[in-house]
Design an enzyme around this catalytic site. Structure first.
Site, PDB file in Angstrom:
ATOM      1  N   TYR A 212       0.829  -1.209   0.000  1.00 20.22           N
ATOM      2  CA  TYR A 212       0.000   0.000   0.000  1.00 20.22           C
ATOM      3  C   TYR A 212       0.865   1.262   0.000  1.00 20.22           C
ATOM      4  O   TYR A 212       0.458   2.298  -0.530  1.00 20.22           O
ATOM      5  CB  TYR A 212      -0.934  -0.002   1.209  1.00 20.22           C
ATOM      6  CG  TYR A 212      -2.358  -0.332   0.829  1.00 20.22           C
ATOM      7  CD1 TYR A 212      -2.640  -1.548   0.203  1.00 20.22           C
ATOM      8  CD2 TYR A 212      -3.400   0.539   1.063  1.00 20.22           C
ATOM      9  CE1 TYR A 212      -3.928  -1.867  -0.172  1.00 20.22           C
ATOM     10  CE2 TYR A 212      -4.697   0.231   0.683  1.00 20.22           C
ATOM     11  CZ  TYR A 212      -4.955  -0.976   0.075  1.00 20.22           C
ATOM     12  OH  TYR A 212      -6.227  -1.282  -0.316  1.00 20.22           O
ATOM     13  N   HIS A 273      -1.996  -2.318   6.200  1.00 20.49           N
ATOM     14  CA  HIS A 273      -2.282  -1.396   5.099  1.00 20.49           C
ATOM     15  C   HIS A 273      -2.966  -0.113   5.580  1.00 20.49           C
ATOM     16  O   HIS A 273      -2.506   1.000   5.307  1.00 20.49           O
ATOM     17  CB  HIS A 273      -3.182  -2.064   4.057  1.00 20.49           C
ATOM     18  CG  HIS A 273      -2.578  -3.274   3.410  1.00 20.49           C
ATOM     19  ND1 HIS A 273      -1.232  -3.434   3.239  1.00 20.49           N
ATOM     20  CD2 HIS A 273      -3.155  -4.377   2.876  1.00 20.49           C
ATOM     21  CE1 HIS A 273      -0.997  -4.593   2.637  1.00 20.49           C
ATOM     22  NE2 HIS A 273      -2.150  -5.174   2.410  1.00 20.49           N
ATOM     23  N   ARG A 393      -9.371   8.516  -3.649  1.00 21.94           N
ATOM     24  CA  ARG A 393      -9.709   7.163  -4.108  1.00 21.94           C
ATOM     25  C   ARG A 393      -8.406   6.462  -4.494  1.00 21.94           C
ATOM     26  O   ARG A 393      -7.769   6.813  -5.487  1.00 21.94           O
ATOM     27  CB  ARG A 393     -10.664   7.233  -5.299  1.00 21.94           C
ATOM     28  CG  ARG A 393     -10.971   5.897  -5.966  1.00 21.94           C
ATOM     29  CD  ARG A 393     -11.804   4.995  -5.092  1.00 21.94           C
ATOM     30  NE  ARG A 393     -13.180   5.444  -4.972  1.00 21.94           N
ATOM     31  CZ  ARG A 393     -14.179   5.000  -5.740  1.00 21.94           C
ATOM     32  NH1 ARG A 393     -13.945   4.098  -6.663  1.00 21.94           N
ATOM     33  NH2 ARG A 393     -15.395   5.446  -5.556  1.00 21.94           N
ATOM     34  N   GLN A 395      -8.062   3.051  -5.117  1.00 19.80           N
ATOM     35  CA  GLN A 395      -8.335   2.058  -6.159  1.00 19.80           C
ATOM     36  C   GLN A 395      -9.816   1.722  -6.136  1.00 19.80           C
ATOM     37  O   GLN A 395     -10.449   1.844  -5.088  1.00 19.80           O
ATOM     38  CB  GLN A 395      -7.505   0.789  -5.927  1.00 19.80           C
ATOM     39  CG  GLN A 395      -7.899   0.007  -4.666  1.00 19.80           C
ATOM     40  CD  GLN A 395      -7.075  -1.227  -4.423  1.00 19.80           C
ATOM     41  OE1 GLN A 395      -5.888  -1.251  -4.691  1.00 19.80           O
ATOM     42  NE2 GLN A 395      -7.696  -2.259  -3.896  1.00 19.80           N
ATOM     43  N   LEU A 422     -10.108  15.659  -9.470  1.00 17.47           N
ATOM     44  CA  LEU A 422      -8.880  15.302 -10.187  1.00 17.47           C
ATOM     45  C   LEU A 422      -8.885  13.797 -10.367  1.00 17.47           C
ATOM     46  O   LEU A 422      -8.516  13.049  -9.462  1.00 17.47           O
ATOM     47  CB  LEU A 422      -7.639  15.746  -9.408  1.00 17.47           C
ATOM     48  CG  LEU A 422      -6.294  15.240  -9.949  1.00 17.47           C
ATOM     49  CD1 LEU A 422      -6.066  15.698 -11.375  1.00 17.47           C
ATOM     50  CD2 LEU A 422      -5.146  15.669  -9.045  1.00 17.47           C
ATOM     51  N   SER A 423      -9.363  13.366 -11.514  1.00 19.40           N
ATOM     52  CA  SER A 423      -9.365  11.938 -11.846  1.00 19.40           C
ATOM     53  C   SER A 423      -8.156  11.650 -12.721  1.00 19.40           C
ATOM     54  O   SER A 423      -7.967  12.280 -13.768  1.00 19.40           O
ATOM     55  CB  SER A 423     -10.657  11.546 -12.563  1.00 19.40           C
ATOM     56  OG  SER A 423     -11.740  11.580 -11.673  1.00 19.40           O
TER      57      SER A 423
END
Length: 514
Positions: A212, A273, A393, A395, A422-423
């Site tokens: 991670y 993680h 995000r 994942q 912001l993708s």
């Protein structure tokens, strides 16, 4: 550029990524041998070898300097191993068949046991022959041992490496050990494992990998927090109401029930993680970006976490989990957990950090959700629409977005929730985001321990969770049943509300299309 330096292939789709700029060259030194122990296992073929292949294809591993050795008990040939791993190099491997073939020719397989000298002396002989063929001065070569093995064999394997496979002298070369999780099952077993390995290797030689920490958005956390002025005054208990760090899978154990049952969701996901992510969200600004300065601040966060109370925990187990023949009929192992942690320091006093992980849920995602407090004196009467949230995000569909209230377009003065988004797939088209294992293996080669777990950090993490885990193991806490494909136990949502999280109704973030 000298033959002893690494040169990145000039592929425009990758060169624009800071990953390639940061790792353009590695200082000149002897040849590199990468030894994958447990080479015939699932982890090696699904993660380790594909990561090495991608580093090779992108120019970070040069064929005239590197050689890869697989080691395991299974008696197979070099070609058998190559054929086993060939199918795991990704969808576009067929378009790079020449690269695949050249990479596979860099792999040699050695068979032997994990606790006797014969196999490791043969392995050392093969490595030494490679080093001689590359005209490496004795002791100047680099040896990286990747333990893709269960932790029960770490001590004997490390003893054999120390006895049979170390560099002969210190002429600029090194020997490094990459250790996969789980690092023990509780504080006592982790400390015992650390002591056994610590007798054989110094801390700078040990790389406890948590993949991670290699994820692109996780690596972005320090930049976001400490390179952007508008976050600095907001990132504290005066403005933030609660923080969620979430891991959700929409499938169950799928044939791994027996293995999973030994550990459960807290040991498998939360204690490592999600706790590592919490450290990066909550830590103070380090003195510099040197690995030790960053890890010092992470340890301070862990040492500030208060003991976990039973009322701050909800455990779950999905219906049908015990139908797996490898799972005991009366298993008490949780497949779902929500745990509220509280950090006792000036920045975070009173802010709950909610760690949530589960299997067989209604969606697959991993994200960080920072929820801000209500606006005081709400003249627009819009609080019922939801609070401001900053969401990262991790994942799938890597993105970060800020949920905020705006005026609804039109003649009326009405408000609606929207986002600043912001993708990554939309903003960074054509940029290949490296897999976590690629970055972490390259960090190991470079000697950068920033994204690896230090021994005192590991100890502090187990100190937080060991009392809770022992209560679960002893049957004092029972998991609640939940339906596969659901959000998990209803009690988990009730715990979130009790901790102060306010759910937004009527708003759903939709990843933008290209």
């Amino acid at each position: 550029m000298g033959s002893g330096q690494w040169m990145v292939e000039k592929r425009s789709s990758f060169r624009s990524d800071s990953f390639s700029k940061e790792y353009e060259t590695v200082p000149e030194t002897g040849c590199l041998s990468i030894i994958v122990l447990g080479a015939s296992g699932d982890l090696a073929k699904k993660k380790t070898f594909p990561a090495l292949y991608n580093l090779y294809r992108r120019g970070f591993l040069q064929s005239n300097e590197v050689y890869i050795f697989g080691y395991a008990r299974t008696k197979i040939s070099d070609d058998d191993l190559r054929n086993r791993i060939r199918g795991y190099f990704g969808k576009d491997a067929s378009e790079h068949s020449e690269d695949v073939s050249k990479f596979l020719q860099l792999i040699k397989y050695v068979s032997g046991s994990y606790d006797t000298e014969d196999g490791f002396r043969l392995l050392d002989k093969e490595i030494s022959e490679h080093e001689v063929s590359k005209n490496s001065a004795e002791g100047s070569s680099r040896r990286l041992f990747y333990l893709a093995l269960p932790p029960s064999v770490y001590p004997p394997v490390c003893r054999m490496i120390r006895k049979c496979c170390m560099n002969r002298s210190d002429l600029g070369g090194w020997t490094r050990i990459v250790i996969e999780k789980p690092f023990g099952k509780d504080l006592e077993s982790a400390e015992k494992l650390s002591a056994q390995i610590g007798e054989l290797f110094e801390e700078p030689q040990l790389y406890r990998i948590d993949h991670y920490l290699g994820k692109e958005l996780v690596q972005n956390l320090l930049v976001l927090r400490f390179a952007n002025r508008f976050f600095l005054p907001l990132w504290n208990r005066d403005n933030i109401d609660n923080v969620q760090i979430v891991f959700r899978e929409d499938f169950g154990t799928e044939g791994r029930g027996g293995y999973f049952d030994e550990y459960g969701i807290i040991r498998d996901i939360i204690q490592n993680h999600l706790l590592q992510v919490l450290c990066l969200v909550a830590m103070e600004k380090p003195v510099s970006l040197k690995p030790e300065h960053i890890r010092d601040e992470k340890v301070k966060v862990l040492q500030s976490v208060l003991p976990i109370k039973d009322e701050d925990v909800v455990l779950g187990q999905y219906e049908g989990y015990r139908d797996d023949p490898t799972v005991p009929d009366h298993s008490n192992t949780p497949t779902f957990a929500t745990v509220v942690l509280r950090i006792h320091n000036e920045r975070w006093e009173g802010v709950p950090f909610i760690l949530k992980a589960g299997k067989a849920l209604n969606s697959r995602k991993a994200e960080i959700r920072v929820q801000f407090k209500d606006v005081p004196g709400d003249i627009f009467k819009c609080q019922k629409q939801g609070r401001n949230e900053f969401v990262i995000r991790l994942q799938p569909s890597e993105a970060m977005y800020m949920k905020l209230t705006v005026k609804q377009p039109g003649l009326e003065m009405s408000t609606v929730q929207s986002e600043l988004d912001l993708s990554y797939k939309q903003r960074y088209q054509g940029v290949a985001i490296p897999e976590a294992y690629e970055r972490l293996i390259l960090d190991t080669i470079r000697g950068d321990q920033q994204h690896f777990v230090r021994r005192d950090e590991l100890k502090a993490a187990w100190e937080i969770f060991t009392p809770l885990l022992h209560r679960i193991d002893d049957g004092e806490m029972k998991p609640l049943q939940y339906q596969p494909g659901s959000r998990g136990p209803v009690e988990a949502d009730e715990l979130l509300a009790k901790a102060g999280y306010v759910q937004t109704h009527g708003y759903i973030w939709i990843p933008p299309t290209l």
